[in-house]
Every structure is written in C-alpha cells, then in structure tokens.
Design a protein around this motif. Structure first.
Motif, PDB file in Angstrom:
ATOM      1  N   GLU A 152      38.182  53.453  31.474  1.00 57.47           N
ATOM      2  CA  GLU A 152      37.624  53.966  30.219  1.00 57.47           C
ATOM      3  C   GLU A 152      37.633  52.879  29.142  1.00 57.47           C
ATOM      4  O   GLU A 152      36.649  52.695  28.421  1.00 57.47           O
ATOM      5  CB  GLU A 152      38.432  55.166  29.728  1.00 57.47           C
ATOM      6  N   LEU A 153      38.735  52.151  29.040  1.00 55.12           N
ATOM      7  CA  LEU A 153      38.821  51.074  28.055  1.00 55.12           C
ATOM      8  C   LEU A 153      37.825  49.962  28.342  1.00 55.12           C
ATOM      9  O   LEU A 153      37.183  49.425  27.431  1.00 55.12           O
ATOM     10  CB  LEU A 153      40.241  50.499  28.015  1.00 55.12           C
ATOM     11  N   LEU A 154      37.685  49.602  29.624  1.00 53.15           N
ATOM     12  CA  LEU A 154      36.752  48.539  29.983  1.00 53.15           C
ATOM     13  C   LEU A 154      35.303  48.946  29.728  1.00 53.15           C
ATOM     14  O   LEU A 154      34.499  48.127  29.287  1.00 53.15           O
ATOM     15  CB  LEU A 154      36.953  48.121  31.445  1.00 53.15           C
ATOM     16  N   VAL A 155      34.968  50.195  30.004  1.00 53.61           N
ATOM     17  CA  VAL A 155      33.614  50.676  29.716  1.00 53.61           C
ATOM     18  C   VAL A 155      33.361  50.626  28.213  1.00 53.61           C
ATOM     19  O   VAL A 155      32.295  50.206  27.766  1.00 53.61           O
ATOM     20  CB  VAL A 155      33.391  52.101  30.287  1.00 53.61           C
ATOM     21  N   LYS A 156      34.357  51.017  27.443  1.00 55.38           N
ATOM     22  CA  LYS A 156      34.230  50.995  25.983  1.00 55.38           C
ATOM     23  C   LYS A 156      34.051  49.568  25.468  1.00 55.38           C
ATOM     24  O   LYS A 156      33.245  49.311  24.576  1.00 55.38           O
ATOM     25  CB  LYS A 156      35.474  51.627  25.360  1.00 55.38           C
ATOM     26  N   GLU A 157      34.810  48.614  26.039  1.00 54.79           N
ATOM     27  CA  GLU A 157      34.778  47.226  25.572  1.00 54.79           C
ATOM     28  C   GLU A 157      33.622  46.411  26.145  1.00 54.79           C
ATOM     29  O   GLU A 157      33.060  45.567  25.463  1.00 54.79           O
ATOM     30  CB  GLU A 157      36.103  46.520  25.907  1.00 54.79           C
ATOM     31  N   THR A 158      33.302  46.638  27.412  1.00 53.46           N
ATOM     32  CA  THR A 158      32.327  45.774  28.096  1.00 53.46           C
ATOM     33  C   THR A 158      31.092  46.508  28.605  1.00 53.46           C
ATOM     34  O   THR A 158      30.137  45.874  29.022  1.00 53.46           O
ATOM     35  CB  THR A 158      32.984  45.069  29.308  1.00 53.46           C
ATOM     36  N   GLY A 159      31.163  47.834  28.648  1.00 51.51           N
ATOM     37  CA  GLY A 159      30.048  48.595  29.200  1.00 51.51           C
ATOM     38  C   GLY A 159      30.051  48.665  30.713  1.00 51.51           C
ATOM     39  O   GLY A 159      29.092  49.115  31.321  1.00 51.51           O
ATOM     40  N   LYS A 160      31.150  48.231  31.334  1.00 55.87           N
ATOM     41  CA  LYS A 160      31.208  48.173  32.790  1.00 55.87           C
ATOM     42  C   LYS A 160      32.559  48.654  33.310  1.00 55.87           C
ATOM     43  O   LYS A 160      33.595  48.305  32.763  1.00 55.87           O
ATOM     44  CB  LYS A 160      30.974  46.732  33.250  1.00 55.87           C
ATOM     45  N   LYS A 161      32.514  49.442  34.381  1.00 65.15           N
ATOM     46  CA  LYS A 161      33.739  49.879  35.060  1.00 65.15           C
ATOM     47  C   LYS A 161      34.097  48.782  36.058  1.00 65.15           C
ATOM     48  O   LYS A 161      33.437  48.616  37.080  1.00 65.15           O
ATOM     49  CB  LYS A 161      33.471  51.204  35.782  1.00 65.15           C
ATOM     50  N   ALA A 162      35.132  48.007  35.766  1.00 65.43           N
ATOM     51  CA  ALA A 162      35.444  46.822  36.557  1.00 65.43           C
ATOM     52  C   ALA A 162      36.544  47.032  37.599  1.00 65.43           C
ATOM     53  O   ALA A 162      36.677  46.239  38.517  1.00 65.43           O
ATOM     54  CB  ALA A 162      35.838  45.665  35.638  1.00 65.43           C
ATOM     55  N   VAL A 163      37.349  48.087  37.457  1.00 66.82           N
ATOM     56  CA  VAL A 163      38.470  48.299  38.387  1.00 66.82           C
ATOM     57  C   VAL A 163      38.051  49.281  39.471  1.00 66.82           C
ATOM     58  O   VAL A 163      37.741  50.430  39.192  1.00 66.82           O
ATOM     59  CB  VAL A 163      39.718  48.831  37.640  1.00 66.82           C
ATOM     60  N   ARG A 164      38.044  48.802  40.696  1.00 71.90           N
ATOM     61  CA  ARG A 164      37.746  49.685  41.825  1.00 71.90           C
ATOM     62  C   ARG A 164      38.994  50.470  42.206  1.00 71.90           C
ATOM     63  O   ARG A 164      38.940  51.637  42.549  1.00 71.90           O
ATOM     64  CB  ARG A 164      37.244  48.874  43.010  1.00 71.90           C
ATOM     65  N   GLU A 165      40.143  49.792  42.168  1.00 72.54           N
ATOM     66  CA  GLU A 165      41.410  50.416  42.547  1.00 72.54           C
ATOM     67  C   GLU A 165      42.539  49.762  41.758  1.00 72.54           C
ATOM     68  O   GLU A 165      42.559  48.551  41.580  1.00 72.54           O
ATOM     69  CB  GLU A 165      41.638  50.217  44.047  1.00 72.54           C
ATOM     70  N   LEU A 166      43.463  50.563  41.278  1.00 72.69           N
ATOM     71  CA  LEU A 166      44.684  50.079  40.638  1.00 72.69           C
ATOM     72  C   LEU A 166      45.818  50.400  41.598  1.00 72.69           C
ATOM     73  O   LEU A 166      45.936  51.538  42.061  1.00 72.69           O
ATOM     74  CB  LEU A 166      44.893  50.783  39.298  1.00 72.69           C
ATOM     75  N   ILE A 167      46.617  49.379  41.917  1.00 77.11           N
ATOM     76  CA  ILE A 167      47.648  49.526  42.947  1.00 77.11           C
ATOM     77  C   ILE A 167      49.013  49.163  42.367  1.00 77.11           C
ATOM     78  O   ILE A 167      49.156  48.125  41.723  1.00 77.11           O
ATOM     79  CB  ILE A 167      47.342  48.602  44.145  1.00 77.11           C
ATOM     80  N   PHE A 168      50.004  50.022  42.606  1.00 76.69           N
ATOM     81  CA  PHE A 168      51.395  49.690  42.292  1.00 76.69           C
ATOM     82  C   PHE A 168      51.978  49.021  43.529  1.00 76.69           C
ATOM     83  O   PHE A 168      52.141  49.667  44.558  1.00 76.69           O
ATOM     84  CB  PHE A 168      52.214  50.941  41.957  1.00 76.69           C
ATOM     85  N   THR A 169      52.284  47.738  43.454  1.00 81.35           N
ATOM     86  CA  THR A 169      52.868  47.053  44.611  1.00 81.35           C
ATOM     87  C   THR A 169      54.399  47.004  44.546  1.00 81.35           C
ATOM     88  O   THR A 169      55.044  46.702  45.542  1.00 81.35           O
ATOM     89  CB  THR A 169      52.315  45.616  44.745  1.00 81.35           C
ATOM     90  N   LYS A 170      54.939  47.285  43.370  1.00 82.89           N
ATOM     91  CA  LYS A 170      56.392  47.429  43.213  1.00 82.89           C
ATOM     92  C   LYS A 170      56.612  48.499  42.158  1.00 82.89           C
ATOM     93  O   LYS A 170      55.921  48.503  41.135  1.00 82.89           O
ATOM     94  CB  LYS A 170      57.024  46.111  42.765  1.00 82.89           C
ATOM     95  N   TYR A 171      57.560  49.384  42.426  1.00 85.09           N
ATOM     96  CA  TYR A 171      57.820  50.475  41.481  1.00 85.09           C
ATOM     97  C   TYR A 171      59.312  50.759  41.500  1.00 85.09           C
ATOM     98  O   TYR A 171      59.823  51.367  42.407  1.00 85.09           O
ATOM     99  CB  TYR A 171      57.015  51.697  41.919  1.00 85.09           C
ATOM    100  N   LEU A 172      60.012  50.276  40.482  1.00 82.30           N
ATOM    101  CA  LEU A 172      61.457  50.444  40.391  1.00 82.30           C
ATOM    102  C   LEU A 172      61.809  51.191  39.112  1.00 82.30           C
ATOM    103  O   LEU A 172      61.242  50.929  38.055  1.00 82.30           O
ATOM    104  CB  LEU A 172      62.153  49.081  40.354  1.00 82.30           C
ATOM    105  N   TYR A 173      62.730  52.137  39.220  1.00 83.61           N
ATOM    106  CA  TYR A 173      63.177  52.865  38.041  1.00 83.61           C
ATOM    107  C   TYR A 173      64.678  53.019  38.080  1.00 83.61           C
ATOM    108  O   TYR A 173      65.326  52.935  39.118  1.00 83.61           O
ATOM    109  CB  TYR A 173      62.486  54.226  37.923  1.00 83.61           C
TER     110      TYR A 173
END
Length: 143
Positions: free
Chosen positions: A121-142
């Motif tokens: 949503e932010l990228l479309v607002k800023e650039t007019g283009k959806k640039a992320v095909r997939e967002l991946i968590f490769t490490k997740y520690l809590y």
C-alpha cells in the motif's frame, strides 16, 4: 614453403572466424538474459528489533529478519530506495501487537501478510507500483 604459407593462411582464417563467432554470441546472450523474468530479494538489514505490548505493564522484545521478494530489477531498486519507509511500517505494525499475537503461529502468519499488504500500500502510494511479491520472515525471535 608454399604449403607452409597455405597452412598459415588456414590457421589465421580459422582463428578469425572463431573470434568473430564468439564475439557475435556474447551480445546475443545478454538481451536474452535481460528479457528473462527473475526474482530478486532485498534484505532489510539490519534486523528489525522492536518492543511489543507484553502482559501487564511489561514490554516484550522481538527481532525479525525480513526478506522482500521483487519480480524484477526495477522493483528491487524501488525497494532499496524506500527501505526506510518499509522498515518504519513493519516496526509500527509489530509494535502494535500484543504478546499473544506475537507468540502465536497463526497470528505470526497474519502479521506477515499484514506487513506485506501495508508495504505494498505504501509503495503504491509513493511510486504507483506494487513492488513486493512476497514478504518473508527468515528469522523470528521473541522474548
């Protein structure tokens, strides 16, 4: 002597043809490689480290390594250019979650999808283009 001259001419001709053939192959290979769609990854570096709402008045700590999949080199450049904006959006989303949401596997997947949606949503607002095909968590520690 005449045979040596003929052999020398044949050798030079063969060498010139080989050089010409290899030179003509190289430029033909570059456009073909550029035309092929390929995926590229952009790592948000360093890892995202932030707090989340813990039980009672305590705060929890979470550390996430994020990779963004782009479909092209142009999309990858957009991701690199807007890295600070992307990091901020993810930090705000994670920081707004409760301890139960951070620790649950199902909620973690929802958070990943929510981050992906927000970033696009932010990228479309800023650039007019959806640039992320997939967002991946490769490490997740809590904690």
């Amino acid at each position: 002597m005449k045979i040596a001259n003929v052999l020398l001419m044949l050798l030079l001709s063969a060498t010139a043809l080989t050089a010409q053939a290899s030179a003509s192959e190289e430029p033909a290979a570059e456009p073909a490689a550029a035309a092929q769609p390929g995926f590229a990854y952009h790592a948000l570096d360093p890892d995202i480290i932030t707090n989340y709402l813990g039980e009672g008045k305590t705060l929890g700590y979470v550390r996430v390594t994020v990779q963004l999949m782009a479909e092209s080199g142009a999309d990858l450049k957009l991701l690199e250019q807007h890295d600070p904006l992307i990091r901020d959006a993810i930090i705000r989303l994670i920081g707004s979650k409760t301890g139960a949401q951070i620790k649950s596997l199902a909620s973690r997947e929802e958070l990943r999808k929510e981050c992906e949606t927000r970033v696009n949503e932010l990228l479309v607002k800023e650039t007019g283009k959806k640039a992320v095909r997939e967002l991946i968590f490769t490490k997740y520690l809590y904690q």
